[in-house]
Design a protein around this motif. Structure first.
Motif, PDB file in Angstrom:
ATOM      1  N   SER A  78      57.446   4.928  59.481  1.00 57.78           N
ATOM      2  CA  SER A  78      56.279   4.378  58.784  1.00 57.78           C
ATOM      3  C   SER A  78      55.871   5.289  57.624  1.00 57.78           C
ATOM      4  O   SER A  78      55.590   4.819  56.516  1.00 57.78           O
ATOM      5  CB  SER A  78      55.123   4.214  59.758  1.00 57.78           C
ATOM      6  N   GLU A  95      57.808   7.405  56.040  1.00 58.60           N
ATOM      7  CA  GLU A  95      58.843   7.327  55.004  1.00 58.60           C
ATOM      8  C   GLU A  95      58.663   6.076  54.162  1.00 58.60           C
ATOM      9  O   GLU A  95      58.823   6.113  52.940  1.00 58.60           O
ATOM     10  CB  GLU A  95      60.229   7.344  55.649  1.00 58.60           C
ATOM     11  N   GLU A  96      58.322   4.953  54.828  1.00 64.09           N
ATOM     12  CA  GLU A  96      58.076   3.714  54.087  1.00 64.09           C
ATOM     13  C   GLU A  96      56.871   3.871  53.162  1.00 64.09           C
ATOM     14  O   GLU A  96      56.892   3.451  52.004  1.00 64.09           O
ATOM     15  CB  GLU A  96      57.856   2.559  55.071  1.00 64.09           C
ATOM     16  N   GLN A  97      55.799   4.498  53.691  1.00 58.50           N
ATOM     17  CA  GLN A  97      54.622   4.746  52.858  1.00 58.50           C
ATOM     18  C   GLN A  97      54.981   5.638  51.675  1.00 58.50           C
ATOM     19  O   GLN A  97      54.513   5.425  50.557  1.00 58.50           O
ATOM     20  CB  GLN A  97      53.518   5.396  53.692  1.00 58.50           C
ATOM     21  N   ARG A 126      57.940   5.883  50.267  1.00 59.27           N
ATOM     22  CA  ARG A 126      58.706   5.070  49.304  1.00 59.27           C
ATOM     23  C   ARG A 126      57.766   4.204  48.470  1.00 59.27           C
ATOM     24  O   ARG A 126      57.913   4.100  47.248  1.00 59.27           O
ATOM     25  CB  ARG A 126      59.718   4.198  50.056  1.00 59.27           C
ATOM     26  N   GLN A 127      56.785   3.578  49.158  1.00 59.88           N
ATOM     27  CA  GLN A 127      55.839   2.726  48.427  1.00 59.88           C
ATOM     28  C   GLN A 127      55.009   3.546  47.446  1.00 59.88           C
ATOM     29  O   GLN A 127      54.781   3.127  46.313  1.00 59.88           O
ATOM     30  CB  GLN A 127      54.923   1.997  49.417  1.00 59.88           C
ATOM     31  N   CYS A 128      54.548   4.733  47.909  1.00 59.83           N
ATOM     32  CA  CYS A 128      53.748   5.592  47.024  1.00 59.83           C
ATOM     33  C   CYS A 128      54.576   6.070  45.835  1.00 59.83           C
ATOM     34  O   CYS A 128      54.083   6.145  44.710  1.00 59.83           O
ATOM     35  CB  CYS A 128      53.203   6.796  47.805  1.00 59.83           C
ATOM     36  N   THR A 129      55.864   6.378  46.098  1.00 61.98           N
ATOM     37  CA  THR A 129      56.738   6.816  45.010  1.00 61.98           C
ATOM     38  C   THR A 129      56.919   5.691  44.001  1.00 61.98           C
ATOM     39  O   THR A 129      56.833   5.910  42.788  1.00 61.98           O
ATOM     40  CB  THR A 129      58.103   7.259  45.577  1.00 61.98           C
ATOM     41  N   ALA A 130      57.166   4.475  44.529  1.00 65.20           N
ATOM     42  CA  ALA A 130      57.319   3.324  43.631  1.00 65.20           C
ATOM     43  C   ALA A 130      56.026   3.075  42.863  1.00 65.20           C
ATOM     44  O   ALA A 130      56.040   2.822  41.653  1.00 65.20           O
ATOM     45  CB  ALA A 130      57.710   2.075  44.437  1.00 65.20           C
ATOM     46  N   GLN A 131      54.885   3.151  43.581  1.00 65.74           N
ATOM     47  CA  GLN A 131      53.583   2.965  42.935  1.00 65.74           C
ATOM     48  C   GLN A 131      53.351   4.039  41.881  1.00 65.74           C
ATOM     49  O   GLN A 131      52.840   3.759  40.785  1.00 65.74           O
ATOM     50  CB  GLN A 131      52.474   3.000  43.987  1.00 65.74           C
ATOM     51  N   SER A 132      53.736   5.267  42.210  1.00 68.64           N
ATOM     52  CA  SER A 132      53.565   6.375  41.268  1.00 68.64           C
ATOM     53  C   SER A 132      54.413   6.150  40.018  1.00 68.64           C
ATOM     54  O   SER A 132      53.958   6.370  38.898  1.00 68.64           O
ATOM     55  CB  SER A 132      53.948   7.692  41.952  1.00 68.64           C
ATOM     56  N   GLN A 133      55.665   5.690  40.239  1.00 68.73           N
ATOM     57  CA  GLN A 133      56.528   5.416  39.088  1.00 68.73           C
ATOM     58  C   GLN A 133      55.946   4.292  38.240  1.00 68.73           C
ATOM     59  O   GLN A 133      55.943   4.365  37.012  1.00 68.73           O
ATOM     60  CB  GLN A 133      57.935   5.054  39.572  1.00 68.73           C
TER      61      GLN A 133
END
Length: 199
Positions: A84, A86-88, A90-97
């Protein structure tokens, strides 16, 4: 015949045993009996200790098994929690990008607006410079036309309507011309008709 021999052997053995017992000292028998009782007591105590040890081992095994099950459940729970997280991540990284991209876009837009504002300021400065030079001359030309033609114009009319008043020597004549229905030449001729040729 064979059975008779066996019985006789048994009798002889029994007699020998009785003779041995009769010949044995009473103290020795008591000592053997006491030793036998001590051995039996020791055996019972050892059995009791071994039984308790086996119970303790069984309890420890059960406790260890329960702890192992609990640890397995905790491990699974932690693995789910890790997935969970790691998924968060990934989402935060995508959101940050995405936020970085949006920020870069906004920064480019801001820079573009600053450039446009700078250009507008330069244009405004140029217009201000031109205005300070042109308006006085335009005012002068308008005043000159008014002196020559004796026409005072109204400036709050629609673009295709010419309105004003011609102040002649004896009479003031209103002017109201719709330029959308007349040619420029007719309009020009009518206006020049107001101008006096006498100097």
């Amino acid at each position: 015949m064979a059975e008779g021999n066996k019985f006789q052997d048994l009798e002889e053995t029994g007699e020998a045993l009785v003779a041995y017992i009769n010949n044995s000292q009473l103290e020795k028998l008591t000592q053997v009996k006491d030793e036998h009782h001590a051995f039996f007591d020791k055996h019972a105590e050892t059995k009791k200790i071994v039984t308790q040890i086996l119970k303790d081992v069984a309890q420890l095994e059960e406790s260890a098994g329960q702890k192992l099950l609990n640890m397995e459940e905790e491990k699974k729970r932690r693995e789910v929690e890790l997935e969970s997280l790691e998924e968060q991540l990934r989402q935060c990284t995508a959101q940050s990008q995405m936020t970085d991209s949006e920020l870069q876009f906004v920064q480019r837009e801001l820079e573009s607006l600053r450039t446009a504002e700078h250009e507008l300021e330069e244009l405004q400065n140029e217009v201000d410079e031109d205005t300070t030079e042109v308006i006085p001359s335009a005012v002068y030309v308008a005043q000159l036309y008014q002196l020559i033609t004796k026409i005072k114009w109204e400036y709050d009319t629609p673009p295709n309507i010419l309105k004003g008043v011609h102040y002649g020597a004896d009479l003031a004549t209103p002017i109201d011309i719709d330029t959308s229905v007349r040619s420029r030449r007719d309009v020009s001729d009518q206006l020049w008709g107001f101008v006096s040729t006498e100097w």
